[in-house]
Each structure stands twice: as structure tokens, then as C-alpha cells.
Motif scaffolding. Structure first.
Motif, PDB file in Angstrom:
ATOM      1  N   UNK A 121      10.800   6.598   1.998  1.00 44.80           N
ATOM      2  CA  UNK A 121      11.718   7.509   1.325  1.00 44.80           C
ATOM      3  C   UNK A 121      11.286   8.940   1.645  1.00 44.80           C
ATOM      4  N   UNK A 122      12.239   9.857   1.667  1.00 49.06           N
ATOM      5  CA  UNK A 122      11.920  11.269   1.845  1.00 49.06           C
ATOM      6  C   UNK A 122      12.657  12.091   0.802  1.00 49.06           C
ATOM      7  N   UNK A 123      11.944  13.040   0.200  1.00 52.14           N
ATOM      8  CA  UNK A 123      12.536  13.943  -0.769  1.00 52.14           C
ATOM      9  C   UNK A 123      11.976  15.345  -0.547  1.00 52.14           C
ATOM     10  N   UNK A 166       7.492  28.728   2.001  1.00 51.15           N
ATOM     11  CA  UNK A 166       6.599  29.119   0.918  1.00 51.15           C
ATOM     12  C   UNK A 166       6.797  28.315  -0.357  1.00 51.15           C
ATOM     13  N   UNK A 167       8.017  27.862  -0.585  1.00 54.50           N
ATOM     14  CA  UNK A 167       8.284  27.158  -1.845  1.00 54.50           C
ATOM     15  C   UNK A 167       8.864  25.759  -1.667  1.00 54.50           C
ATOM     16  N   UNK A 168       9.173  25.360  -0.446  1.00 55.42           N
ATOM     17  CA  UNK A 168       9.816  24.069  -0.200  1.00 55.42           C
ATOM     18  C   UNK A 168       8.830  23.098   0.438  1.00 55.42           C
ATOM     19  N   UNK A 169       8.760  21.893  -0.124  1.00 54.25           N
ATOM     20  CA  UNK A 169       7.874  20.850   0.385  1.00 54.25           C
ATOM     21  C   UNK A 169       8.685  19.577   0.611  1.00 54.25           C
ATOM     22  N   UNK A 170       8.458  18.954   1.742  1.00 51.48           N
ATOM     23  CA  UNK A 170       9.066  17.656   2.020  1.00 51.48           C
ATOM     24  C   UNK A 170       7.998  16.588   1.835  1.00 51.48           C
ATOM     25  N   UNK A 171       8.330  15.597   1.013  1.00 52.30           N
ATOM     26  CA  UNK A 171       7.399  14.504   0.750  1.00 52.30           C
ATOM     27  C   UNK A 171       7.959  13.210   1.310  1.00 52.30           C
ATOM     28  N   UNK A 172       7.131  12.528   2.084  1.00 51.69           N
ATOM     29  CA  UNK A 172       7.493  11.203   2.565  1.00 51.69           C
ATOM     30  C   UNK A 172       6.738  10.184   1.707  1.00 51.69           C
ATOM     31  N   UNK A 173       7.503   9.395   0.953  1.00 48.86           N
ATOM     32  CA  UNK A 173       6.938   8.333   0.117  1.00 48.86           C
ATOM     33  C   UNK A 173       6.957   7.044   0.937  1.00 48.86           C
ATOM     34  N   UNK A 223       0.866  -1.175   0.000  1.00 51.98           N
ATOM     35  CA  UNK A 223       0.000   0.000   0.000  1.00 51.98           C
ATOM     36  C   UNK A 223       0.904   1.226   0.000  1.00 51.98           C
ATOM     37  N   UNK A 224       0.679   2.117  -0.953  1.00 52.00           N
ATOM     38  CA  UNK A 224       1.520   3.300  -1.102  1.00 52.00           C
ATOM     39  C   UNK A 224       0.827   4.534  -0.526  1.00 52.00           C
ATOM     40  N   UNK A 225       1.631   5.485  -0.092  1.00 51.21           N
ATOM     41  CA  UNK A 225       1.103   6.744   0.430  1.00 51.21           C
ATOM     42  C   UNK A 225       2.152   7.830   0.236  1.00 51.21           C
ATOM     43  N   UNK A 226       1.702   9.044  -0.025  1.00 52.92           N
ATOM     44  CA  UNK A 226       2.573  10.219  -0.069  1.00 52.92           C
ATOM     45  C   UNK A 226       2.078  11.195   0.981  1.00 52.92           C
ATOM     46  N   UNK A 227       2.968  11.616   1.873  1.00 50.64           N
ATOM     47  CA  UNK A 227       2.606  12.572   2.916  1.00 50.64           C
ATOM     48  C   UNK A 227       3.397  13.856   2.687  1.00 50.64           C
ATOM     49  N   UNK A 228       2.720  14.942   2.251  1.00 54.11           N
ATOM     50  CA  UNK A 228       3.429  16.199   2.010  1.00 54.11           C
ATOM     51  C   UNK A 228       3.410  17.118   3.239  1.00 54.11           C
ATOM     52  N   UNK A 278       3.466  11.670  -7.977  1.00 55.64           N
ATOM     53  CA  UNK A 278       3.052  10.300  -8.300  1.00 55.64           C
ATOM     54  C   UNK A 278       4.121   9.340  -7.793  1.00 55.64           C
ATOM     55  N   UNK A 279       3.705   8.343  -7.044  1.00 57.10           N
ATOM     56  CA  UNK A 279       4.586   7.320  -6.492  1.00 57.10           C
ATOM     57  C   UNK A 279       4.184   5.989  -7.122  1.00 57.10           C
ATOM     58  N   UNK A 280       5.173   5.275  -7.676  1.00 57.82           N
ATOM     59  CA  UNK A 280       4.901   4.032  -8.392  1.00 57.82           C
ATOM     60  C   UNK A 280       5.750   2.893  -7.854  1.00 57.82           C
ATOM     61  N   UNK A 281       5.148   1.741  -7.689  1.00 55.78           N
ATOM     62  CA  UNK A 281       5.872   0.515  -7.335  1.00 55.78           C
ATOM     63  C   UNK A 281       5.488  -0.564  -8.331  1.00 55.78           C
TER      64      UNK A 281
END
Length: 419
Positions: free
Chosen positions: A120-122, A62-69, A52-57, A136-139
């Protein structure tokens, strides 16, 4: 627990790996000539998914976002190398997904590797002028080429703003469920200061109308809100009441985090009273009223199920499958309502998992059956802009659904699964 620093890889090796994957063709060709709206995301709702995939932003500034995949490990003891993972940042649901906007995630990118998750974090820079940005997160399961997708809007007309804080389990993995059982705790981390604010809504929302009922659903005249005041980040916060909570770092802003709290047995059924509520989708009005009025709910339910199937063993199997559907609906579709009470949950329980799922900016479309376009049944869920959730959908109801709806209910009532 693995971290990125524990898996060094020199630059040349990394470039070679990317070259091989991109051009030898082991991973990305399945995405060629595809856009987000054309991807069939049916495995997102399958009863037999391995992941099961999830993206948590989280908004950093103002312009920087951290995404946890996040990858939840549903399969027992999965091997990381059995899957390939990629992510894309897209400007629309129609943008073509190519190697140029698709990036590989390897074991060296793992932030956390726990018993239940790969994480993962980006971080991304998204200009303030950008109107739409979608992650979009793909496996891909390399054993049988199953494709898992999860997408979320970082910025769009349906997103007021992203919160500048996140909710986490005790092991720093982002909270990826749609619900929390009462009495459990979460840890909050904020980029905006030490204090967060909690509002509690002690509401029990109604079951939705069937898909062919076109009159507007009833709306509560009053919605009780309890202002619980501030609490500190980095200190576990317990949620002790059933209902839902809305957490904000700035009460004058529009960004926040909604959390549905449920009884200790959720997503499973708690008691006989709840079971009576849940059979409403396949019952006549008279049957349901009689069940509601019965003093001995267990006895009344036994009589009800055996009356449908005319066989005790068949009744047991039907009960097991029906309430398994309820459990999946609760896991997949809970928002500020229990999943089984949502429009998606209702369709899922009666019709089964959709055979095709497509996402667009303003809607989600489920398709069932048929060998050609004219024979397929489609349920369109319109996306509604809602401050509590950027992913809130309501079914576009139509009287045209009546024949297929009654057909599936008749199959359930004959003692068989309707799918």
C-alpha cells in the motif's frame, strides 16, 4: 499485478464498509485503550510468523511524506481476506490508538500485489513544526486473531531526516530487507535530482560483549571510507563488495540510506570458518581459541558438538537449531553489522525469541519468562542517535544478567534448545 485503479469502488460503498468495520466490531476493538508503547510486538520476531510488515518512508518535500506499507508473504499462498490491515499516524508512543486515528486498508488500496508482497502507498502532510510523528502499521490474522505490528518514526529526536529517495526491487516494490547479497542490484528513485552519491565502508565489525560485561566495547581507531562518487537514479546499481554502503542525495545533509552487503549464502552460514566464529556465544574461551586454531575446522567442529552432547544425532539437531537462530538473527537484526553480531542478535540466539516486545521513543524492551513482574527477565535496548540508521540500539548491560545468561548457555551445552 493489481493497482488501485483496477479496483473501483464507489464512495457510498466505501463509506458503508468503513462504518461496518468500525462499529460492528470485526477489526478495531483489539486496539481499543491501547497505545503504541503498550502493544506487544512479539510476532515481529517470531520464528512462526505468517507475515512480515515494514514501513518505508520517503520525503517528497518539506512537509509531504510518502509511506509504503509493505506486507511480506511468509505463509505460502496467503489469502488477502484472511487478514485485516490498518494504519495510524501518532504524535507519541503514549497516544491512545482509537478509531479516530486508525484507518482501514482494503484490497482497493493495494498499489502492488506480487508473489512476495502486498503493498500500500499513502502520502501524508506533516507540518515542519511537528516534533514527533510515528506511523503504525497493523495486520490482524482473522483466523486466530494474531496481531502483527510495525512502527517507525517519521519525525523524532532520533531521526536526523528522511531520505528523499528510495531503493526498489525491479518490480517497483520498495527494498524491505536489512541486507543485500553481493553482486545483486537495486533501483533508486529520487525526488531530489538524477544523481545519488555512494560511500563504501569495507569493515568487519567485532562480536559484542556478553550482556553482563559492563566495560565499554572496543571501538575501531580508524574507519576506512571509500568515496565511490555519484551514480544515476533509475539505472540498476550493483553492489559488489562485502561491507556496508551509505547512500545520499545530498552529501551536506544528514539523511541517507544504509545498506549492509553480505556473502552469497547470507543469511545462512557460508563456511566452516564462519561457523567457528558463531559458536562463540556458547563456548568457553579455551574452546573457541582451539576451534580458531584448528587446521581442519569441520573436524574440530564435529568434535566440539559431539563433545557437548555425547550423542551424534543430538549434535545434529542442536547444530540445526543453533544455526537456525543465527539465520533468523541475520534476517531480523542486520544493520551495518551482521544480525548475529548485534546486541539484539546475540540475545535472540542464546535466549530465543522474546515473549514480549515493547517499543518506546528511547528504547526497546524484551521480556522473558516468569509468571509475575518480579520473576520476569527484561533486556533494555537503548536507542542511539546515529546518522547511519534511525533504528540503532545497544543493550544496557548489567551484571544482574549473569545467572540467566549462564543458565541458558548451560542448557544449549547440554544438548537442548534453551527455549
Amino acid at each position: 499485478m493489481k493497482t488501485r485503479d483496477q479496483h473501483p469502488m464507489n464512495c457510498n460503498t466505501s463509506r458503508l464498509l468503513i462504518f461496518l468495520i468500525l462499529f460492528v466490531g470485526t477489526t478495531l476493538p483489539t486496539l481499543a485503550q491501547k497505545s503504541l508503547s503498550s502493544l506487544n510486538q512479539t510476532l515481529r520476531y517470531s520464528r512462526y510468523s505468517r507475515l512480515s510488515l515494514k514501513i518505508i518512508p520517503i520525503k517528497v518535500n518539506k512537509t509531504t511524506y510518502k509511506l509504503q506499507f509493505q506486507v511480506e508473504k511468509i505463509e505460502e499462498n496467503p489469502e488477502f481476506n484472511s487478514f485485516s490491515f490498518t494504519y495510524s499516524m501518532l504524535d507519541s508512543y503514549d497516544e491512545e490508538i482509537l478509531s479516530d486515528n486508525t484507518f482501514i486498508l482494503t484490497s482497493d488500496d493495494l498499489k502492488y500485489d506480487t508473489e512476495r508482497h502486498w503493498v500500500f502507498e499513502k502520502s501524508f502532510e506533516i507540518p515542519e513544526s511537528t516534533e514527533i510523528s510515528i506511523a503504525l502499521f497493523t495486520a490482524i490474522d482473522t483466523r486466530q486473531d494474531d496481531e502483527y505490528f510495525y512502527s517507525t518514526d517519521i519525525k523524532s529526536s532520533f531521526v536526523f531526516d528522511q531520505p528523499n529517495f528510495g531503493a526498489y526491487y525491479a518490480n517497483n516494490v520498495g527494498f524491505d530487507q536489512n541486507y543485500l547479497n553481493v553482486g545483486e542490484s537495486l533501483l533508486f528513485k529520487s525526488n531530489g535530482g538524477p544523481n545519488l552519491h555512494s560511500f563504501y565502508y569495507p569493515i568487519n565489525l567485532e562480536v559484542p560483549y556478553p550482556p553482563m560485561e559492563t566495560k565499554p566495547a572496543s571501538v575501531p581507531r580508524e574507519l576506512q571510507v571509500i568515496d565511490q562518487g555519484n551514480f544515476l537514479e533509475l539505472i540498476p546499481k550493483s553492489f559488489d563488495e562485502i561491507g556496508y554502503y551509505f547512500i545520499q542525495s545530498d552529501t551536506s545533509a544528514r539523511a541517507g540510506f544504509v545498506l549492509k552487503t553480505a556473502h552469497e549464502a547470507f543469511p545462512k552460514v557460508k563456511d566452516w570458518d564462519e561457523m567457528v566464529d558463531m559458536v562463540t556465544y556458547i563456548s568457553t574461551r579455551k574452546e573457541h581459541e582451539d576451534l580458531m586454531a584448528a587446521e581442519d575446522k569441520k573436524k574440530a567442529l564435529d568434535t566440539y558438538w559431539i563433545g557437548l552432547t555425547r550423542n551424534a544425532d543430538t549434535a545434529k539437531e542442536l547444530i540445526r537449531e543453533y544455526f537456525r537462530q543465527v539465520e533468523f538473527a541475520n534476517i531480523l537484526f542486520t544493520d551495518f553489522k551482521e544480525g548475529w553480531k548485534t546486541d539484539k542478535g546475540m540475545i535472540y540466539i542464546v535466549m530465543g525469541p522474546p515473549q514480549e516486545v515493547n517499543f518506546y521513543l528511547d528504547r526497546e524492551v524484551w521480556s522473558y519468562g516468569g509468571t509475575n513482574e518480579s520473576s520476569r527477565i527484561r533486556f533494555n535496548f537503548a536507542r542511539v542517535k546515529n546518522i547511519l540508521s534511525p533504528h540503532y540500539y545497544t543493550l544496557n548491560r548489567s551484571r544482574a544478567y549473569q545467572p540467566v545468561w549462564f543458565k541458558n548457555i548451560s542448557i544449549w551445552r547440554s544438548g537442548k534448545m534453551a527455549f
